[in-house]
Design a protein around this motif. Structure first.
Motif, mmCIF file in Angstrom:
data_model
loop_
_atom_site.group_PDB
_atom_site.id
_atom_site.type_symbol
_atom_site.label_atom_id
_atom_site.label_comp_id
_atom_site.label_asym_id
_atom_site.label_seq_id
_atom_site.Cartn_x
_atom_site.Cartn_y
_atom_site.Cartn_z
ATOM 1 N N GLU A 358 0.827 -1.199 0.000
ATOM 2 C CA GLU A 358 0.000 0.000 0.000
ATOM 3 C C GLU A 358 0.867 1.256 0.000
ATOM 4 O O GLU A 358 0.560 2.238 -0.702
ATOM 5 C CB GLU A 358 -0.927 0.001 1.212
ATOM 6 C CG GLU A 358 -1.868 1.202 1.285
ATOM 7 C CD GLU A 358 -2.761 1.336 0.060
ATOM 8 O OE1 GLU A 358 -3.083 2.479 -0.318
ATOM 9 O OE2 GLU A 358 -3.127 0.291 -0.525
ATOM 10 N N ALA A 359 1.951 1.248 0.783
ATOM 11 C CA ALA A 359 2.857 2.402 0.807
ATOM 12 C C ALA A 359 3.470 2.621 -0.574
ATOM 13 O O ALA A 359 3.624 3.763 -1.027
ATOM 14 C CB ALA A 359 3.948 2.195 1.850
ATOM 15 N N ALA A 360 3.843 1.540 -1.256
ATOM 16 C CA ALA A 360 4.414 1.664 -2.599
ATOM 17 C C ALA A 360 3.393 2.233 -3.581
ATOM 18 O O ALA A 360 3.721 3.073 -4.424
ATOM 19 C CB ALA A 360 4.923 0.304 -3.074
ATOM 20 N N ARG A 361 2.148 1.789 -3.469
ATOM 21 C CA ARG A 361 1.110 2.311 -4.382
ATOM 22 C C ARG A 361 0.909 3.809 -4.171
ATOM 23 O O ARG A 361 0.757 4.564 -5.138
ATOM 24 C CB ARG A 361 -0.199 1.551 -4.166
ATOM 25 C CG ARG A 361 -0.240 0.191 -4.848
ATOM 26 C CD ARG A 361 -1.648 -0.365 -4.862
ATOM 27 N NE ARG A 361 -2.070 -0.783 -3.540
ATOM 28 C CZ ARG A 361 -1.895 -2.011 -3.061
ATOM 29 N NH1 ARG A 361 -1.295 -2.935 -3.785
ATOM 30 N NH2 ARG A 361 -2.312 -2.324 -1.834
ATOM 31 N N ARG A 362 0.883 4.248 -2.908
ATOM 32 C CA ARG A 362 0.714 5.685 -2.650
ATOM 33 C C ARG A 362 1.873 6.476 -3.218
ATOM 34 O O ARG A 362 1.690 7.558 -3.804
ATOM 35 C CB ARG A 362 0.591 5.928 -1.141
ATOM 36 C CG ARG A 362 -0.717 5.476 -0.524
ATOM 37 C CD ARG A 362 -0.917 6.144 0.823
ATOM 38 N NE ARG A 362 0.203 5.905 1.725
ATOM 39 C CZ ARG A 362 0.253 4.948 2.626
ATOM 40 N NH1 ARG A 362 -0.766 4.104 2.750
ATOM 41 N NH2 ARG A 362 1.305 4.808 3.413
ATOM 42 N N ALA A 363 3.097 5.962 -3.036
ATOM 43 C CA ALA A 363 4.273 6.669 -3.532
ATOM 44 C C ALA A 363 4.261 6.750 -5.051
ATOM 45 O O ALA A 363 4.531 7.806 -5.638
ATOM 46 C CB ALA A 363 5.541 5.972 -3.037
ATOM 47 N N GLU A 364 3.941 5.639 -5.703
ATOM 48 C CA GLU A 364 3.932 5.618 -7.165
ATOM 49 C C GLU A 364 2.837 6.520 -7.725
ATOM 50 O O GLU A 364 3.020 7.147 -8.778
ATOM 51 C CB GLU A 364 3.761 4.178 -7.644
ATOM 52 C CG GLU A 364 5.005 3.321 -7.370
ATOM 53 C CD GLU A 364 4.745 1.838 -7.483
ATOM 54 O OE1 GLU A 364 3.568 1.467 -7.717
ATOM 55 O OE2 GLU A 364 5.690 1.047 -7.338
ATOM 56 N N TRP A 365 1.706 6.601 -7.053
ATOM 57 C CA TRP A 365 0.641 7.496 -7.497
ATOM 58 C C TRP A 365 1.113 8.942 -7.488
ATOM 59 O O TRP A 365 0.715 9.746 -8.345
ATOM 60 C CB TRP A 365 -0.585 7.321 -6.610
ATOM 61 C CG TRP A 365 -1.706 8.263 -6.932
ATOM 62 C CD1 TRP A 365 -2.044 9.422 -6.284
ATOM 63 C CD2 TRP A 365 -2.643 8.130 -8.017
ATOM 64 N NE1 TRP A 365 -3.118 10.023 -6.885
ATOM 65 C CE2 TRP A 365 -3.510 9.255 -7.958
ATOM 66 C CE3 TRP A 365 -2.829 7.182 -9.013
ATOM 67 C CZ2 TRP A 365 -4.542 9.437 -8.862
ATOM 68 C CZ3 TRP A 365 -3.864 7.369 -9.919
ATOM 69 C CH2 TRP A 365 -4.702 8.493 -9.835
ATOM 70 N N SER A 366 1.977 9.287 -6.533
ATOM 71 C CA SER A 366 2.479 10.658 -6.426
ATOM 72 C C SER A 366 3.658 10.925 -7.351
ATOM 73 O O SER A 366 4.149 12.050 -7.398
ATOM 74 C CB SER A 366 2.890 10.954 -4.978
ATOM 75 O OG SER A 366 1.786 10.822 -4.113
ATOM 76 N N GLY A 367 4.119 9.905 -8.057
ATOM 77 C CA GLY A 367 5.211 10.117 -9.002
ATOM 78 C C GLY A 367 6.560 9.632 -8.538
ATOM 79 O O GLY A 367 7.578 9.902 -9.198
ATOM 80 N N THR A 368 6.617 8.900 -7.430
ATOM 81 C CA THR A 368 7.877 8.360 -6.925
ATOM 82 C C THR A 368 8.109 6.977 -7.508
ATOM 83 O O THR A 368 7.211 6.141 -7.536
ATOM 84 C CB THR A 368 7.853 8.279 -5.389
ATOM 85 O OG1 THR A 368 7.759 9.596 -4.858
ATOM 86 C CG2 THR A 368 9.108 7.614 -4.851
ATOM 87 N N GLU A 369 9.326 6.743 -7.962
ATOM 88 C CA GLU A 369 9.698 5.417 -8.452
ATOM 89 C C GLU A 369 10.154 4.573 -7.264
ATOM 90 O O GLU A 369 11.009 5.005 -6.475
ATOM 91 C CB GLU A 369 10.819 5.527 -9.484
ATOM 92 C CG GLU A 369 11.158 4.209 -10.156
ATOM 93 C CD GLU A 369 12.202 4.353 -11.256
ATOM 94 O OE1 GLU A 369 12.663 3.312 -11.768
ATOM 95 O OE2 GLU A 369 12.547 5.508 -11.576
ATOM 96 N N THR A 370 9.603 3.386 -7.102
ATOM 97 C CA THR A 370 9.947 2.524 -5.978
ATOM 98 C C THR A 370 10.548 1.220 -6.481
ATOM 99 O O THR A 370 10.304 0.793 -7.610
ATOM 100 C CB THR A 370 8.717 2.205 -5.099
ATOM 101 O OG1 THR A 370 7.830 1.336 -5.819
ATOM 102 C CG2 THR A 370 7.986 3.465 -4.696
ATOM 103 N N ARG A 371 11.328 0.602 -5.604
ATOM 104 C CA ARG A 371 11.880 -0.710 -5.915
ATOM 105 C C ARG A 371 12.144 -1.449 -4.611
ATOM 106 O O ARG A 371 12.474 -0.829 -3.589
ATOM 107 C CB ARG A 371 13.175 -0.588 -6.721
ATOM 108 C CG ARG A 371 13.678 -1.927 -7.280
ATOM 109 C CD ARG A 371 14.746 -1.729 -8.327
ATOM 110 N NE ARG A 371 14.249 -0.952 -9.464
ATOM 111 C CZ ARG A 371 14.996 -0.596 -10.500
ATOM 112 N NH1 ARG A 371 16.270 -0.945 -10.543
ATOM 113 N NH2 ARG A 371 14.487 0.103 -11.486
ATOM 114 N N ALA A 372 11.999 -2.763 -4.651
ATOM 115 C CA ALA A 372 12.298 -3.617 -3.496
ATOM 116 C C ALA A 372 13.453 -4.532 -3.865
ATOM 117 O O ALA A 372 13.499 -5.086 -4.968
ATOM 118 C CB ALA A 372 11.072 -4.436 -3.101
ATOM 119 N N MET A 373 14.403 -4.687 -2.929
ATOM 120 C CA MET A 373 15.565 -5.544 -3.149
ATOM 121 C C MET A 373 15.901 -6.290 -1.866
ATOM 122 O O MET A 373 15.573 -5.833 -0.764
ATOM 123 C CB MET A 373 16.795 -4.721 -3.562
ATOM 124 C CG MET A 373 16.708 -4.039 -4.900
ATOM 125 S SD MET A 373 18.258 -3.181 -5.274
ATOM 126 C CE MET A 373 17.748 -2.237 -6.714
#
Length: 478
Positions: A358-373
């Motif tokens: 959910e945190a990743a979806r909110r960030a991506e909606w605002s224009g932030t690129e996310t990645r998990a490693m």
């Protein structure tokens, strides 16, 4: 807003404008590193800096692989009011005899490393460029305070009291509840009573942390930094008594809560957090998994709440000119991946992706690129395979920290059905785990650091640190 506040804001904007003008010629990228206690922030930063200074193991950092990074150098501290990250001290501990892990992050600090690089393509014909990378280290527990900015004392106290009486928390809150029952919120405030209540509340939070729980606000109660012993840290949640006098204990607690937000939380947000361009969130999911469903569920809820305070999106030139920035790249990093064979790393990545979906979806909606490693900034183990009853068992092997004895570990298989595991984490009874819960062997052994420098190596062994750096800064080195 008073005249002093207005003047401070004006000077801050002037300083920001001057910094942005200088950044046109030598850009600066501010990279925040955070995570709750034990996630590996100090080791991550030390390994990151060591690997940038000597890039022999940075094959997947594209600019390094192409030979376009010509030099890297530690530079003077850019913010004189902020402590410098003690890189050399931490490196000497890792390189000690015997090598040891450095102490955990306890306050905010910063380090600048500058990279001279040749831009890709035709721009490289105009000569080298410089990127200043300002690495900001701060305790993840301090993030827990950011949601308080939007709360008043009554709202916070009601929620905190209800949480302390929940099934997961009540066993750890017995001493706190006895102190609370003995206090009268309407009584006249005295410092002895306030200090006793605060001590009992800190004890309750500490017991929750030892049980693997993560939601421990106010964050400065367990990691006070320079505020250790300050009256700003002697407030607690009290039940609302209704009508009360101005000098009542309840009124004093409300005033101190407001002061905590004003002098602690808001300055941290304004001076450090709101100035970040990119962010790494380190998550020790293996430790939470090993401590049972409640610990994993609490960590999931805590990270979701605190990540909601991030300023996501692409910063405009006006944002930067006015001193506010937004985080445009966000890396969720499952630390201590060297405790698992690489074949289980996809399951580890899937676990943190599910926890932070959910945190990743909110960030991506605002224009932030996310990645998990899944990564290790300094790898402490090697992989080993053995045959047992016709099956291949995949192990990790390394020296145990307490006695330096070489041990091999098979921690069990990580779950493949992340949704089922997270559902169990939300519904499991306190102190119990479902029969199919993964074995608690992920944190059974603490490995010692490798002796990479004494073995004629300059850059530490790692797992995917170069991939992480390419995501975090690679676009700025093109």
């Amino acid at each position: 807003m008073g005249v002093a506040d207005w003047a401070d804001g004006l000077f801050d904007r002037i300083d920001s404008a001057r910094a942005e003008a200088n950044a046109l010629f030598e850009p600066t990228l501010r990279l925040g590193i955070t995570g709750l206690s034990g996630a590996g922030k100090t080791v991550f930063i030390t390994g990151l800096v060591a690997s940038l200074l000597d890039r022999s193991r940075m094959r997947l950092l594209k600019a390094a692989a192409e030979g376009r990074i010509e030099a890297a150098m530690l530079r003077p501290q850019p913010d004189p009011e902020m402590p410098r990250f003690a890189y050399e001290t931490h490196l000497s501990v890792l390189d000690g005899d015997p090598p040891a892990w450095p102490e955990s992050t306890r306050s905010v600090s910063q380090l600048r490393i500058s990279l001279r690089y040749r831009p890709a393509g035709i721009m490289g014909l105009f000569g080298p460029s410089v990127l200043h990378l300002d690495i900001v280290d701060y305790p993840g527990e301090w993030l827990l305070d950011l949601p308080l900015i939007e709360q008043d004392y009554e709202t916070w106290a009601e929620a905190a009291l209800a949480t302390a009486r929940s099934d997961a928390r009540a066993p750890h809150a017995e001493i706190w509840h006895r102190s609370l029952d003995a206090a009268d919120p309407k009584a006249e405030h005295d410092e002895v009573t306030a200090d006793g209540l605060a001590t009992a509340y800190r004890g309750y939070l500490g017991a929750c942390r030892r049980a693997g729980l993560s939601s421990l606000a106010p964050g400065r109660f367990l990691l006070p930094g320079e505020l250790d012993g300050s009256p700003a840290l002697t407030f607690v949640p009290l039940p609302n008594p209704g009508r009360h006098r101005r000098n009542a204990l309840y009124a004093q607690m409300r005033e101190r809560f407001d002061a905590y937000k004003r002098v602690v939380v808001k300055p941290f947000f304004r001076n450090h957090f709101a100035r970040l361009d990119r962010q790494v969130v380190l998550i020790d999911a293996l430790a939470a998994l090993s401590m049972g469903p409640r610990a994993l569920g609490d960590l999931t809820a805590t990270m979701a709440e605190t990540l909601g305070a991030f300023r996501h999106g692409q910063s405009s030139w006006l944002d930067r000119l006015l001193g506010g920035r937004k985080i445009d790249r966000l890396l969720f990093a499952a630390s201590k991946a060297d405790h698992l064979h690489h074949e289980q790393h996809p399951e580890l990545i899937g676990l943190i992706e599910g926890m932070l979906a959910e945190a990743a979806r909110r960030a991506e909606w605002s224009g932030t690129e996310t990645r998990a490693m899944a990564l290790s900034a300094i790898r402490a183990t090697a992989e080993q395979e053995i045959q047992q009853n016709g099956e291949t068992i995949r192990l990790v092997r390394g020296p145990r920290l307490d006695d330096r004895k070489e041990v091999a570990l098979y921690p069990g298989a990580l779950p493949r059905d992340v949704a089922a595991v997270l559902a169990e984490a939300q519904t499991a009874a306190p102190g119990s785990a479902p029969p199919d819960w993964p074995d608690a062997e992920y944190a059974a052994v603490r490995f010692a650091p490798p002796r990479w420098r004494k073995n004629n190596g300059k850059a530490p062994p790692h797992i995917r640190l170069d991939t992480a750096l390419d995501f975090l800064i690679g676009d700025k080195l093109r």
